[in-house]
Design an enzyme around this catalytic site. Structure first.
Site, PDB file in Angstrom:
ATOM      1  N   TRP A   1       0.855  -1.196   0.000  1.00  0.00           N
ATOM      2  CA  TRP A   1       0.000   0.000   0.000  1.00  0.00           C
ATOM      3  C   TRP A   1       0.886   1.240   0.000  1.00  0.00           C
ATOM      4  CZ3 TRP A   1      -1.703   2.743   4.900  1.00  0.00           C
ATOM      5  CH2 TRP A   1      -2.651   3.740   4.618  1.00  0.00           C
TER       6      TRP A   1
ATOM      7  N   ASP B   1      -1.177  -5.555   9.203  1.00  0.00           N
ATOM      8  CA  ASP B   1      -2.083  -4.476   8.833  1.00  0.00           C
ATOM      9  C   ASP B   1      -3.373  -5.151   8.372  1.00  0.00           C
ATOM     10  OD1 ASP B   1      -3.391  -2.249   7.951  1.00  0.00           O
ATOM     11  OD2 ASP B   1      -1.904  -1.652   6.458  1.00  0.00           O
TER      12      ASP B   1
ATOM     13  N   LYS C   1     -13.324   0.192   5.411  1.00  0.00           N
ATOM     14  CA  LYS C   1     -13.932  -0.592   4.335  1.00  0.00           C
ATOM     15  C   LYS C   1     -15.071  -1.469   4.852  1.00  0.00           C
ATOM     16  CE  LYS C   1      -9.692   0.519   2.880  1.00  0.00           C
ATOM     17  NZ  LYS C   1      -8.681   1.086   3.764  1.00  0.00           N
TER      18      LYS C   1
END
Length: 347
Positions: free
Chosen positions: A75, A156, A192
């Site tokens: 990311w 993560d 999300k």
């Protein structure tokens, strides 16, 4: 929340207690022995980014000689976070462009070669940007190597429940490491899976070897948070705590996540079917199906990605990543035509 007359007074530095309990239970399972033994330090923080940044500050202060290992690719914000915290990092191999899959041998070799006691940043599920996750057997092997090298696993977890549709399945990688008795850092985000992007709601969890260690870690994380942002926002924390704490709403949320993950799986299947039907070259497109989550790495390079936009008006990142969340079944054939043209006709 309005009906209850909720106020907007400051939260404590560590955040909303009901949220912290709910988020640790979701991550590890409510009956996990590490929770019952008080070995988990949890701080509500500013979504995934804030949780990662707080942990990075902790590493910089208390592990000044340690390095963080980051997947190649990862990311886009991971490197910024560690750079700003002045934590050195290097990359481990992850994506194999030849197979559009995982370079597991390279990954293991790089983690083995890293200085003992490094922090290994891992994506808990639905790797961003590739959508390529290790298999359960590969996670076991990774845990072996990390344990053997005395590394610190740092997960993560930005897509729990959003990858497979199951909260438990998507947390299985983290739970495997915890079950083996390793100390583990985990950053969480609810952007999300609950759509709470603008609420900045997440947490940093540190699973420790003993309850007194967890107390000390939590105390030091609070010391770091106080001058950084003082305390976290209350609104999103109460939404999460209310949804998870109400059996009816919790059931609805789990159903909706299954529907969302299922829709993305259907789109993957349709895209794969369209590609294999239209492409007469014999190319193997099965990597589309083996990836998971909202992103797919198409294997297209930058000039090919430019062709997707310039000729076909399909907008994607230049590393070949597409968001399947932005795709519906009706558009799959058009997308397949564009991918086939870009792959075969653009050098």
């Amino acid at each position: 929340m309005l009906e209850k007359g909720e106020n907007k007074e400051y939260l404590p530095i560590e955040g909303f207690a009901a949220f912290n309990k709910a988020t640790a239970d979701l991550l590890l399972g409510a009956d996990n022995p590490v929770i019952k033994q008080g070995r988990v330090a949890t701080l509500q923080s500013l979504s995934g980014t804030g949780s990662l940044r707080l942990a990075a500050a902790f590493i910089q202060r208390y592990f000044p000689d340690a390095k963080v290992l980051i997947s190649s690719p990862t990311w886009g914000n991971h490197k910024n976070i560690f750079n700003d915290a002045r934590v050195p990092w290097s990359e481990y191999r992850y994506y194999d462009p030849k197979t559009v899959g995982l370079d597991f041998e390279g990954m293991i070799a790089d983690i083995q070669a890293a200085p003992e006691g490094s922090f290994v940043l891992l994506h808990g599920c639905a790797h961003n940007p590739t959508g390529i996750d290790p298999t359960p057997e590969q996670w076991e092997k990774l845990a072996d190597v990390i344990e053997e090298k005395k590394h610190m696993p740092f997960f993560d977890v930005a897509y729990q429940g959003f990858a497979s549709g199951s909260l438990d399945e998507d947390a299985s990688s983290v739970r495997l490491f915890v079950k083996r008795g390793l100390e583990v850092f985990v950053a969480q985000s609810y952007s999300k899976n609950l759509g709470l992007y603008a609420e900045r709601i997440g947490a940093i969890n540190v699973i420790c070897s003993a309850p007194e260690v967890a107390d000390r870690v939590k105390s030091q994380l609070k010391r770091l948070a106080r001058p950084m942002y003082s305390n976290p926002p209350i609104h999103g924390a109460k939404i999460v705590a209310n949804v998870v704490g109400d059996p009816t709403m919790f059931g609805e949320w789990k159903e909706e996540m299954e529907q969302m993950a299922g829709r993305i799986k259907n789109v993957r299947q349709k895209l794969y079917d369209s590609l294999t039907e239209k492409d007469q070259s014999g190319k193997d497109w099965s990597f589309i199906l083996s990836q998971i989550g909202m992103f797919s790495f198409t294997g297209l390079n930058r000039p090919q990605s430019d062709n997707m936009t310039d000729k076909w008006h399909i907008y994607m990142t230049k590393d070949g990543r597409i968001s399947l969340a932005g795709l519906n079944l009706a558009k799959c054939e058009y997308l397949a035509d564009a991918i086939i043209d870009s792959f075969h006709n653009v050098n």
